[in-house]
Design a protein around this motif. Structure first.
Motif: not given
Length: 153
Positions: A96-110
């Protein structure tokens, strides 16, 4: 006054173009990349998995051996061979996608997950994905996960 209107029109067009690359569409594209990765695992399709990975992807797992926390790096070619070679049971990682953070060309997903081989529970934990937006789209550059058999969601 004409230079002012030209500047204003330029600013409005730039704002409209920037709005076209909405965070929601990037968030969905990031999720699609991760979902394709796991679809490839379920289908025993290493080519599909490879299509989701950045050229220099790193795969790591945090484990506890003998009471000591260790970080193990997995060989990408060995991982692709293992999941792409026919085997008994379906490798089914349910996330399940708990957290999706994006800045420009970088994404961090938990993503919390439960891993099954066919319908048999194997283990659970959390994945942390780092993705980069390349010319081909969002690609997974780094995955680190935890693994345990109890305390699962």
């Amino acid at each position: 006054m004409r230079p002012f209107y030209a500047l204003l029109a330029g600013l409005l067009l730039t704002a409209a173009a920037a709005h076209g690359q909405s965070p929601a569409s990037d968030t969905e594209a990031v999720k699609q990349t991760i979902n394709r990765f796991f679809e490839g695992m379920r289908k025993t399709d290493s080519t599909l998995i490879r299509s989701t990975l950045a050229p220099t992807v790193i795969l790591q797992t945090i484990s506890n051996r003998g009471g000591k926390t260790q970080v193990q790096t997995e060989n990408v070619a060995a991982f692709l061979k293992a999941v792409g070679t026919p085997h008994q049971g379906v490798y089914d990682e349910r996330i399940s996608f708990e957290r999706v953070l994006i800045d420009a060309q970088l994404a961090s997903v938990w993503t919390p997950y439960q891993f099954y081989v066919s319908d048999k529970f194997s283990h659970c934990g959390y994945n942390s994905f780092q993705l980069v937006k390349l010319a081909e789209g969002w690609r997974i550059a780094y995955i680190i996960d935890t693994r345990r058999k109890d305390g699962c969601k």
